[in-house]
Scaffold this motif. Structure first.
Motif, PDB file in Angstrom:
ATOM      1  N   LYS A 192       0.854  -1.135   0.012  1.00 58.88           N
ATOM      2  CA  LYS A 192      -0.007  -0.125   0.094  1.00 58.88           C
ATOM      3  C   LYS A 192       0.908   1.341   0.087  1.00 58.88           C
ATOM      4  CE  LYS A 192      -3.964  -2.188   2.392  1.00 58.88           C
ATOM      5  NZ  LYS A 192      -4.713  -2.008   3.480  1.00 58.88           N
ATOM      6  N   ASP A 193       1.973   1.162  -0.739  1.00 61.59           N
ATOM      7  CA  ASP A 193       3.000   2.241  -0.776  1.00 61.59           C
ATOM      8  C   ASP A 193       3.278   2.934   0.287  1.00 61.59           C
ATOM      9  OD1 ASP A 193       2.668   2.064  -3.583  1.00 61.59           O
ATOM     10  OD2 ASP A 193       0.858   3.536  -3.599  1.00 61.59           O
ATOM     11  N   GLN A 194       3.632   2.131   1.487  1.00 59.89           N
ATOM     12  CA  GLN A 194       4.064   2.497   2.714  1.00 59.89           C
ATOM     13  C   GLN A 194       5.476   2.874   2.486  1.00 59.89           C
ATOM     14  OE1 GLN A 194       2.946  -0.122   5.746  1.00 59.89           O
ATOM     15  NE2 GLN A 194       0.695   0.094   5.548  1.00 59.89           N
ATOM     16  N   PRO A 195       6.298   3.548   3.505  1.00 55.22           N
ATOM     17  CA  PRO A 195       7.665   3.795   3.380  1.00 55.22           C
ATOM     18  C   PRO A 195       8.648   2.529   3.223  1.00 55.22           C
ATOM     19  CG  PRO A 195       6.463   5.288   5.073  1.00 55.22           C
ATOM     20  CD  PRO A 195       5.620   4.262   4.540  1.00 55.22           C
ATOM     21  N   LEU A 196       9.633   2.873   2.851  1.00 53.52           N
ATOM     22  CA  LEU A 196      10.497   1.505   2.502  1.00 53.52           C
ATOM     23  C   LEU A 196      11.061   1.022   4.053  1.00 53.52           C
ATOM     24  CD1 LEU A 196      12.371   2.807  -0.539  1.00 53.52           C
ATOM     25  CD2 LEU A 196      10.578   1.196  -0.500  1.00 53.52           C
ATOM     26  N   LEU A 197      11.412  -0.241   4.109  1.00 55.76           N
ATOM     27  CA  LEU A 197      12.226  -0.766   5.288  1.00 55.76           C
ATOM     28  C   LEU A 197      13.558  -0.814   4.863  1.00 55.76           C
ATOM     29  CD1 LEU A 197      12.207  -2.144   8.208  1.00 55.76           C
ATOM     30  CD2 LEU A 197      11.760  -4.211   7.027  1.00 55.76           C
ATOM     31  N   GLN A 297       6.802 -11.341   3.820  1.00 55.08           N
ATOM     32  CA  GLN A 297       6.354 -11.953   2.784  1.00 55.08           C
ATOM     33  C   GLN A 297       4.881 -12.322   2.771  1.00 55.08           C
ATOM     34  OE1 GLN A 297       8.142 -15.425   1.831  1.00 55.08           O
ATOM     35  NE2 GLN A 297       7.280 -15.841  -0.298  1.00 55.08           N
ATOM     36  N   ALA A 298       4.134 -12.784   4.258  1.00 52.84           N
ATOM     37  CA  ALA A 298       3.031 -13.013   4.397  1.00 52.84           C
ATOM     38  C   ALA A 298       2.367 -11.814   4.158  1.00 52.84           C
ATOM     39  CB  ALA A 298       2.848 -13.731   5.730  1.00 52.84           C
ATOM     40  N   ILE A 299       3.077 -10.567   4.767  1.00 53.77           N
ATOM     41  CA  ILE A 299       2.026  -9.284   4.534  1.00 53.77           C
ATOM     42  C   ILE A 299       1.863  -8.852   3.228  1.00 53.77           C
ATOM     43  CG2 ILE A 299       2.152  -6.860   5.379  1.00 53.77           C
ATOM     44  CD1 ILE A 299       3.811  -7.574   7.583  1.00 53.77           C
ATOM     45  N   LEU A 300       2.739  -9.027   2.286  1.00 55.69           N
ATOM     46  CA  LEU A 300       2.795  -8.690   0.964  1.00 55.69           C
ATOM     47  C   LEU A 300       1.831  -9.596   0.539  1.00 55.69           C
ATOM     48  CD1 LEU A 300       6.568  -8.203  -0.009  1.00 55.69           C
ATOM     49  CD2 LEU A 300       4.729  -6.412   0.354  1.00 55.69           C
ATOM     50  N   LYS A 301       1.634 -10.868   0.768  1.00 57.30           N
ATOM     51  CA  LYS A 301       0.865 -11.966   0.078  1.00 57.30           C
ATOM     52  C   LYS A 301      -0.556 -11.664   0.423  1.00 57.30           C
ATOM     53  CE  LYS A 301       2.066 -16.222  -0.294  1.00 57.30           C
ATOM     54  NZ  LYS A 301       2.273 -17.500   0.333  1.00 57.30           N
ATOM     55  N   ASP A 302      -0.848 -10.979   1.729  1.00 61.99           N
ATOM     56  CA  ASP A 302      -2.065 -10.603   2.169  1.00 61.99           C
ATOM     57  C   ASP A 302      -2.508  -9.386   1.377  1.00 61.99           C
ATOM     58  OD1 ASP A 302      -4.363 -10.881   4.321  1.00 61.99           O
ATOM     59  OD2 ASP A 302      -3.583  -8.912   4.610  1.00 61.99           O
ATOM     60  N   ALA A 303      -1.657  -8.572   1.402  1.00 57.28           N
ATOM     61  CA  ALA A 303      -1.989  -7.209   0.549  1.00 57.28           C
ATOM     62  C   ALA A 303      -2.358  -7.351  -0.650  1.00 57.28           C
ATOM     63  CB  ALA A 303      -0.741  -6.157   0.637  1.00 57.28           C
ATOM     64  N   ARG A 304      -1.437  -8.354  -1.472  1.00 56.15           N
ATOM     65  CA  ARG A 304      -2.025  -8.847  -3.014  1.00 56.15           C
ATOM     66  C   ARG A 304      -3.532  -9.612  -2.929  1.00 56.15           C
ATOM     67  NH1 ARG A 304       3.386 -10.423  -3.082  1.00 56.15           N
ATOM     68  NH2 ARG A 304       2.789 -12.371  -2.953  1.00 56.15           N
TER      69      ARG A 304
END
Length: 399
Positions: A192-197, A297-304
């Motif tokens: 969701k275009d949040q800041p970079l880690l 990775q789980a967060i990115l998968k949930d976002a997708r």
């Protein structure tokens, strides 16, 4: 008194015409004594001969008995010796067989143990070769860690391997340039275009190695102070360069490329860990970085999945429409099956009626053949007409 003169030639008396003198008497007495002695000696010799013969006979008998006994004992001993030889031969054969079998088993066991020993020696040789290679690698690692640039490349490569294995392409970037011109080792794109880690892989090992190589307590304490100072400076640099409002997350990772160093930092340098937390810098080991990557990775998968939720919902609506049409068609097919089943049941009823009628007609004909009045004229005819009427009435009643 004068002594009497004695002479052997003086006759003592006369026997017949022969005068007997003292010398003759002495001679005769001597001969008689000699004869008697000879007779007695002969008798004694005879007795001794008889006794000797008896003794010889007894000795011969005893010798014969002894020879018989010796022969019997020899025969017994021969039999016993043959049996003993046979028994010993059997025992020796059995023992030889057992010893041979035991030797074969021992030989097989020895060969098997030698084979296993050779396998283990081969494994040990391989392990020794691996240890030698590992020693060479450790020497190379020491040379790498001794150089600051190569040490940074080592930590960078390990961190890149963990990130690249855990995240898809496009979700991370290595050595990017931020708006302030700083270039962190790695940045991870958040959903969701949040800041970079931001992840930093530069860990100061000079003071740490000096502390590990210190020979005295004073040198170790000085190296520990130097390591603490270097860590504080590095934490301040990360906080000032990589924590940018609106561009990066308010938390950054400091990657430590060794689990043992990570454990000793948390055990002996708790103040550094607390200061890093206050600066919003999290010190991570390879396992913790891997765990964090898996969570991301789980967060990115949930976002997708959330981005594709409307597509999933539309597909579910279409699926329910198709399911409704399928239910309607199945119900129509069920109605057709019900009508077909009803027709089949009616056909079976008619078939059962026809079967019962045929059975009754067959039974009626058999009764007519068995009735003797059927051959006696009109009375029998009337009886048959009556029975046919009754049969017709029964058939009408059943229909």
């Amino acid at each position: 008194m004068e002594p009497i003169a004695f002479s052997f030639d003086q006759p003592l008396f006369v026997v017949g015409t022969q005068p007997v003198t003292a010398g003759w008497l002495v001679t005769a007495a001597a001969l008689l004594v000699a004869l008697l002695s000879a007779i007695f000696a002969r008798r004694a010799a005879s007795r001794r001969a008889v006794e000797h013969d008896e003794r010889m006979s007894a000795l011969i008998v005893a010798q014969t008995e002894m020879q018989g006994r010796v022969a019997a004992m020899a025969e017994v001993f021969g039999t016993r010796q043959a049996e003993l030889n046979q028994s010993l031969s059997q025992r020796i054969d059995g023992m030889t067989h057992r010893i041979g079998a035991s030797i074969n088993e021992q030989t097989k066991a020895t060969h098997e143990n030698l084979r296993r020993l050779q396998e283990r020696l081969a494994v040990i040789d391989n392990a020794q070769n691996n240890i030698q290679l590992l020693a060479k690698d450790m020497a190379g690692l020491q040379s790498i860690l001794a150089n600051k640039q190569t040490r940074g490349a080592f930590g960078q490569s390990r961190m890149e391997a963990i990130v690249a294995d855990g995240l898809p392409m496009g979700a991370f970037a290595f050595q990017p340039t931020l708006s302030n011109g700083a270039r962190p080792d790695c940045t991870i794109r958040m959903p969701k275009d949040q800041p970079l880690l931001v992840i930093d892989a530069k860990f100061p090992l000079e003071a740490w190695n000096s502390m590990r190589d210190a020979e005295s307590a004073e040198q170790r304490q000085q190296a520990a102070q130097a390591f603490r100072r270097d860590m504080e400076v590095h934490i301040r640099d990360i906080a000032s360069k990589y924590l940018l409002a609106g561009e990066t997350q308010d938390t950054a990772f400091l990657f430590v490329p060794s689990e043992s160093i990570f454990a000793e930092i948390h055990e002996h340098f708790e103040a550094i860990v607390q200061k890093a937390h206050r600066q919003r810098i999290i010190i991570v080991s390879p396992s913790l970085l891997l765990l964090s990557i898996q969570v991301i990775q789980a967060i990115l998968k949930d976002a997708r999945m959330r981005e594709q939720a409307h597509l999933i919902q539309s597909e579910v609506v279409r699926l329910m429409e198709d399911l409704s049409r399928l239910d309607e068609r199945v119900r129509k097919l069920q109605g057709h099956f019900a009508m077909t089943q009803k027709d089949v049941d009616e056909i079976l009823i008619s078939s059962d009626k026809l079967t019962r009628r045929g059975a009754k007609i067959e039974a009626l004909e058999l009764q007519a053949e068995a009735d003797p009045g059927a051959k006696t004229g009109e009375a029998g005819g009337r009886s048959m007409d009556g029975r046919m009427g009754q049969l017709k009435l029964r058939v009408v009643d059943e229909d």
